[in-house]
Write a protein that holds these residues in place. Sequence first.
Motif, PDB file in Angstrom:
ATOM      1  N   PHE A 163      -4.953 -24.429   0.049  1.00 35.97           N
ATOM      2  CA  PHE A 163      -5.427 -23.497  -0.965  1.00 35.97           C
ATOM      3  C   PHE A 163      -4.510 -22.294  -1.130  1.00 35.97           C
ATOM      4  N   PHE A 164      -3.728 -21.971  -0.104  1.00 34.77           N
ATOM      5  CA  PHE A 164      -2.740 -20.902  -0.233  1.00 34.77           C
ATOM      6  C   PHE A 164      -1.749 -21.263  -1.345  1.00 34.77           C
ATOM      7  N   PHE A 165      -1.230 -22.479  -1.293  1.00 36.87           N
ATOM      8  CA  PHE A 165      -0.303 -22.929  -2.340  1.00 36.87           C
ATOM      9  C   PHE A 165      -1.022 -23.123  -3.667  1.00 36.87           C
ATOM     10  N   TYR A 166      -2.267 -23.615  -3.616  1.00 39.54           N
ATOM     11  CA  TYR A 166      -3.030 -23.842  -4.841  1.00 39.54           C
ATOM     12  C   TYR A 166      -3.276 -22.524  -5.579  1.00 39.54           C
ATOM     13  N   VAL A 167      -3.682 -21.485  -4.856  1.00 41.43           N
ATOM     14  CA  VAL A 167      -3.951 -20.180  -5.460  1.00 41.43           C
ATOM     15  C   VAL A 167      -2.677 -19.598  -6.065  1.00 41.43           C
ATOM     16  N   HIS A 168      -1.560 -19.738  -5.366  1.00 43.05           N
ATOM     17  CA  HIS A 168      -0.300 -19.237  -5.906  1.00 43.05           C
ATOM     18  C   HIS A 168       0.083 -19.980  -7.182  1.00 43.05           C
ATOM     19  N   PHE A 169      -0.185 -21.282  -7.207  1.00 43.29           N
ATOM     20  CA  PHE A 169       0.105 -22.065  -8.406  1.00 43.29           C
ATOM     21  C   PHE A 169      -0.759 -21.622  -9.575  1.00 43.29           C
ATOM     22  N   ILE A 170      -2.060 -21.455  -9.322  1.00 47.41           N
ATOM     23  CA  ILE A 170      -2.974 -21.003 -10.379  1.00 47.41           C
ATOM     24  C   ILE A 170      -2.592 -19.612 -10.855  1.00 47.41           C
ATOM     25  N   ASN A 171      -2.141 -18.769  -9.929  1.00 45.65           N
ATOM     26  CA  ASN A 171      -1.739 -17.418 -10.300  1.00 45.65           C
ATOM     27  C   ASN A 171      -0.515 -17.424 -11.209  1.00 45.65           C
ATOM     28  N   LEU A 172       0.400 -18.376 -10.975  1.00 42.95           N
ATOM     29  CA  LEU A 172       1.557 -18.510 -11.854  1.00 42.95           C
ATOM     30  C   LEU A 172       1.123 -18.922 -13.253  1.00 42.95           C
ATOM     31  N   ILE A 173       0.185 -19.852 -13.314  1.00 48.62           N
ATOM     32  CA  ILE A 173      -0.337 -20.282 -14.615  1.00 48.62           C
ATOM     33  C   ILE A 173      -1.026 -19.112 -15.306  1.00 48.62           C
ATOM     34  N   ARG A 174      -1.749 -18.345 -14.512  1.00 48.58           N
ATOM     35  CA  ARG A 174      -2.469 -17.182 -15.032  1.00 48.58           C
ATOM     36  C   ARG A 174      -1.519 -16.202 -15.709  1.00 48.58           C
ATOM     37  N   ALA A 175      -0.326 -16.031 -15.136  1.00 53.81           N
ATOM     38  CA  ALA A 175       0.637 -15.091 -15.690  1.00 53.81           C
ATOM     39  C   ALA A 175       1.126 -15.531 -17.067  1.00 53.81           C
ATOM     40  N   TRP A 176       1.056 -16.842 -17.350  1.00 52.35           N
ATOM     41  CA  TRP A 176       1.507 -17.355 -18.640  1.00 52.35           C
ATOM     42  C   TRP A 176       0.404 -17.301 -19.699  1.00 52.35           C
ATOM     43  N   MET A 177      -0.811 -17.090 -19.252  1.00 52.00           N
ATOM     44  CA  MET A 177      -1.937 -17.120 -20.194  1.00 52.00           C
ATOM     45  C   MET A 177      -2.132 -15.739 -20.818  1.00 52.00           C
ATOM     46  N   LYS A 178      -1.600 -15.564 -21.976  1.00 49.69           N
ATOM     47  CA  LYS A 178      -1.690 -14.274 -22.647  1.00 49.69           C
ATOM     48  C   LYS A 178      -2.742 -14.254 -23.738  1.00 49.69           C
ATOM     49  N   LYS A 179      -3.072 -15.445 -24.244  1.00 50.90           N
ATOM     50  CA  LYS A 179      -4.032 -15.505 -25.342  1.00 50.90           C
ATOM     51  C   LYS A 179      -5.461 -15.447 -24.803  1.00 50.90           C
ATOM     52  N   PRO A 180      -6.304 -14.558 -25.346  1.00 53.36           N
ATOM     53  CA  PRO A 180      -7.700 -14.481 -24.919  1.00 53.36           C
ATOM     54  C   PRO A 180      -8.422 -15.815 -25.059  1.00 53.36           C
ATOM     55  N   SER A 181      -8.081 -16.585 -26.100  1.00 55.35           N
ATOM     56  CA  SER A 181      -8.755 -17.870 -26.309  1.00 55.35           C
ATOM     57  C   SER A 181      -8.456 -18.832 -25.166  1.00 55.35           C
ATOM     58  N   THR A 182      -7.216 -18.817 -24.664  1.00 55.04           N
ATOM     59  CA  THR A 182      -6.839 -19.687 -23.547  1.00 55.04           C
ATOM     60  C   THR A 182      -7.595 -19.285 -22.290  1.00 55.04           C
ATOM     61  N   GLN A 183      -7.680 -17.988 -22.041  1.00 56.89           N
ATOM     62  CA  GLN A 183      -8.406 -17.504 -20.873  1.00 56.89           C
ATOM     63  C   GLN A 183      -9.869 -17.917 -20.929  1.00 56.89           C
ATOM     64  N   ARG A 184     -10.479 -17.786 -22.095  1.00 56.26           N
ATOM     65  CA  ARG A 184     -11.890 -18.121 -22.231  1.00 56.26           C
ATOM     66  C   ARG A 184     -12.139 -19.603 -21.975  1.00 56.26           C
ATOM     67  N   VAL A 185     -11.219 -20.454 -22.456  1.00 58.48           N
ATOM     68  CA  VAL A 185     -11.372 -21.894 -22.245  1.00 58.48           C
ATOM     69  C   VAL A 185     -11.330 -22.235 -20.766  1.00 58.48           C
ATOM     70  N   ILE A 186     -10.337 -21.688 -20.032  1.00 60.65           N
ATOM     71  CA  ILE A 186     -10.190 -21.992 -18.609  1.00 60.65           C
ATOM     72  C   ILE A 186     -11.361 -21.449 -17.812  1.00 60.65           C
ATOM     73  N   GLN A 187     -11.754 -20.208 -18.089  1.00 60.19           N
ATOM     74  CA  GLN A 187     -12.901 -19.632 -17.389  1.00 60.19           C
ATOM     75  C   GLN A 187     -14.179 -20.403 -17.702  1.00 60.19           C
ATOM     76  N   GLY A 188     -14.307 -20.843 -18.949  1.00 58.07           N
ATOM     77  CA  GLY A 188     -15.479 -21.629 -19.317  1.00 58.07           C
ATOM     78  C   GLY A 188     -15.524 -22.952 -18.582  1.00 58.07           C
ATOM     79  N   MET A 189     -14.370 -23.592 -18.437  1.00 56.04           N
ATOM     80  CA  MET A 189     -14.305 -24.878 -17.739  1.00 56.04           C
ATOM     81  C   MET A 189     -14.672 -24.725 -16.265  1.00 56.04           C
ATOM     82  N   THR A 190     -14.157 -23.673 -15.613  1.00 60.98           N
ATOM     83  CA  THR A 190     -14.479 -23.478 -14.195  1.00 60.98           C
ATOM     84  C   THR A 190     -15.944 -23.086 -14.015  1.00 60.98           C
ATOM     85  N   GLY A 191     -16.468 -22.306 -14.955  1.00 54.33           N
ATOM     86  CA  GLY A 191     -17.883 -21.951 -14.879  1.00 54.33           C
ATOM     87  C   GLY A 191     -18.780 -23.164 -15.012  1.00 54.33           C
ATOM     88  N   ILE A 192     -18.448 -24.036 -15.958  1.00 53.27           N
ATOM     89  CA  ILE A 192     -19.214 -25.269 -16.144  1.00 53.27           C
ATOM     90  C   ILE A 192     -19.084 -26.169 -14.921  1.00 53.27           C
TER      91      ILE A 192
END
Length: 207
Positions: A163-192
């Motif tokens: 999970f140390f590597f997994y979190v770092h990977f997700i954090n890298l993806i997070r840095a590329w997500m600038k659009k609010p719509s993209t953030q909402r989709v990912i957060q919605g998927m994890t919430g579901i």
Amino acid sequence: MTNVSLFILMSVLLIILPGPDTGLATQNTLAAGKQGGLKTVLGSAAGLMIHTLAVTLGLSSILVKSAFLFSIFKYVGALYLIYLGISALWSMRKNPASIGEELPAGYKHKSHFLQGFLTNLLNPKVAVFFLTFLPQFVKPGGSAFWQLLTMGLIYTVLTVIWFFFYVHFINLIRAWMKKPSTQRVIQGMTGIALLGFGVKLALEKQP
């Protein structure tokens, strides 16, 4: 302990399978960055150590054999996962700001360590898994207590490493997500996903 290499291989394969810990680590990393994700992982590791001690002391067998205790843990754990899923969806709905800006209000005062800890601790499936998986590698004639404790420690360390590597990977993806719509989709998927894990746990039958 017998077949150490096989135990490590099987542990790694089981750890990388998506589960509630994966969903929560993803959600908290996306919402609060690398720090939030790593705190979640450490909380999950603490929960694994409690389950390890429960197995070595024979407490897990009591939980598995008691329909009443198993049901309590199952429904409390399921409700907590459902609560986390609903909270994630609600925060997403109320805070559509893009990633990299101020944290959502719903995450400012949350303990990500506690979330990871409770998600793992309140899941009776983890207790059942430890009770059925670890004893298969106990060497006859040796101290079962120390062997189970060692295996629990190894499994926990492997979990943290993955999970140390997994979190770092997700954090890298997070840095590329600038659009609010993209953030909402990912957060919605994890919430579901968290909601789904909660419902699945509630429907789980006692082994």
